[in-house]
Design a protein around this motif. Structure first.
Motif, mmCIF file in Angstrom:
data_model
loop_
_atom_site.group_PDB
_atom_site.id
_atom_site.type_symbol
_atom_site.label_atom_id
_atom_site.label_comp_id
_atom_site.label_asym_id
_atom_site.label_seq_id
_atom_site.Cartn_x
_atom_site.Cartn_y
_atom_site.Cartn_z
ATOM 1 N N LEU A 1 7.064 10.925 -1.702
ATOM 2 C CA LEU A 1 5.906 11.752 -1.976
ATOM 3 C C LEU A 1 4.672 11.018 -1.485
ATOM 4 C CD1 LEU A 1 4.573 14.175 -3.465
ATOM 5 C CD2 LEU A 1 4.570 12.754 -5.506
ATOM 6 N N SER A 2 3.900 11.634 -0.623
ATOM 7 C CA SER A 2 2.649 11.072 -0.122
ATOM 8 C C SER A 2 1.531 12.042 -0.474
ATOM 9 C CB SER A 2 2.719 10.878 1.393
ATOM 10 O OG SER A 2 1.540 10.273 1.856
ATOM 11 N N SER A 25 9.918 6.940 -4.444
ATOM 12 C CA SER A 25 8.840 6.416 -3.613
ATOM 13 C C SER A 25 7.607 7.308 -3.716
ATOM 14 C CB SER A 25 9.310 6.354 -2.152
ATOM 15 O OG SER A 25 8.259 5.964 -1.307
ATOM 16 N N VAL A 26 6.430 6.686 -3.852
ATOM 17 C CA VAL A 26 5.162 7.424 -3.837
ATOM 18 C C VAL A 26 4.162 6.644 -2.991
ATOM 19 C CG1 VAL A 26 5.442 8.575 -6.062
ATOM 20 C CG2 VAL A 26 4.296 6.377 -5.962
ATOM 21 N N ASP A 27 3.196 7.364 -2.434
ATOM 22 C CA ASP A 27 2.160 6.724 -1.620
ATOM 23 C C ASP A 27 0.817 7.352 -1.962
ATOM 24 O OD1 ASP A 27 0.500 5.627 0.329
ATOM 25 O OD2 ASP A 27 2.125 5.571 1.793
ATOM 26 N N GLY A 56 4.244 1.764 -0.114
ATOM 27 C CA GLY A 56 4.956 0.937 0.858
ATOM 28 C C GLY A 56 5.337 -0.435 0.342
ATOM 29 N N CYS A 57 5.020 -0.742 -0.895
ATOM 30 C CA CYS A 57 5.361 -2.041 -1.485
ATOM 31 C C CYS A 57 6.752 -1.967 -2.100
ATOM 32 C CB CYS A 57 4.331 -2.432 -2.540
ATOM 33 S SG CYS A 57 4.717 -4.005 -3.350
ATOM 34 N N GLU A 58 7.688 -2.638 -1.466
ATOM 35 C CA GLU A 58 9.065 -2.650 -1.956
ATOM 36 C C GLU A 58 9.241 -3.617 -3.118
ATOM 37 O OE1 GLU A 58 11.138 -0.399 -0.832
ATOM 38 O OE2 GLU A 58 9.704 0.267 0.676
ATOM 39 N N GLN A 59 8.216 -4.417 -3.423
ATOM 40 C CA GLN A 59 8.273 -5.367 -4.525
ATOM 41 C C GLN A 59 7.627 -4.810 -5.795
ATOM 42 O OE1 GLN A 59 6.443 -8.701 -2.124
ATOM 43 N NE2 GLN A 59 7.890 -9.848 -3.391
#
Length: 131
Positions: A1-2, A25-27, A56-59
């Motif tokens: 989702l962006s 995932s979200v942006d 975009g942060c996978e951490q």
């Protein structure tokens, strides 16, 4: 989702709990959310157990839990909203990259306040040694 636009981003937060079980995932980058807006976003993301990537942060998930040694937030705009969680990595954090996070004076203040309690930090912002 962006999501695009501050008002739209904040409106979307009200509906995130409906997708909590499946959202991975979200942006929210480039929305000019500010501290208050990020507080709303962070609250809405708390109930998303499968969420593994934010901006975009996978951490992201590891940063919330703590005990991270090297945290790369370059370009994620997450330095301010994650600053309270840096304390969870206070004994392990050795490197933090906060380049391209659009931090103003208040944002830098929040990050630096948290980093004061990180005695092992050796590299900040990818600019080398800080001792």
């Amino acid at each position: 989702l962006s999501v695009g636009g501050r008002d739209l981003a904040l409106a979307v937060c009200r509906y995130l709990p409906r997708s909590a079980a499946t959202l991975t995932s979200v942006d929210f980058r480039n929305n000019g959310l500010g501290a208050a807006g990020w507080a709303v976003v962070m609250d809405s993301l708390e109930g998303c157990p499968r969420l593994s990537s934010v901006n975009g942060c996978e951490q992201y998930k590891e940063a919330l839990i703590g005990r991270v040694a090297a945290l790369d937030l370059n370009g994620t705009e997450l330095a301010l909203p994650l600053s309270p969680f840096l304390l969870r990595s206070s004994e392990t954090l050795t490197s933090l990259d906060v380049r391209n996070n659009r931090l103003g004076p208040a944002g830098w203040g929040a990050v630096l306040d948290a980093l004061e309690r990180c005695p092992r930090l050796a590299s900040l912002n990818g600019c080398g040694q800080i001792r």
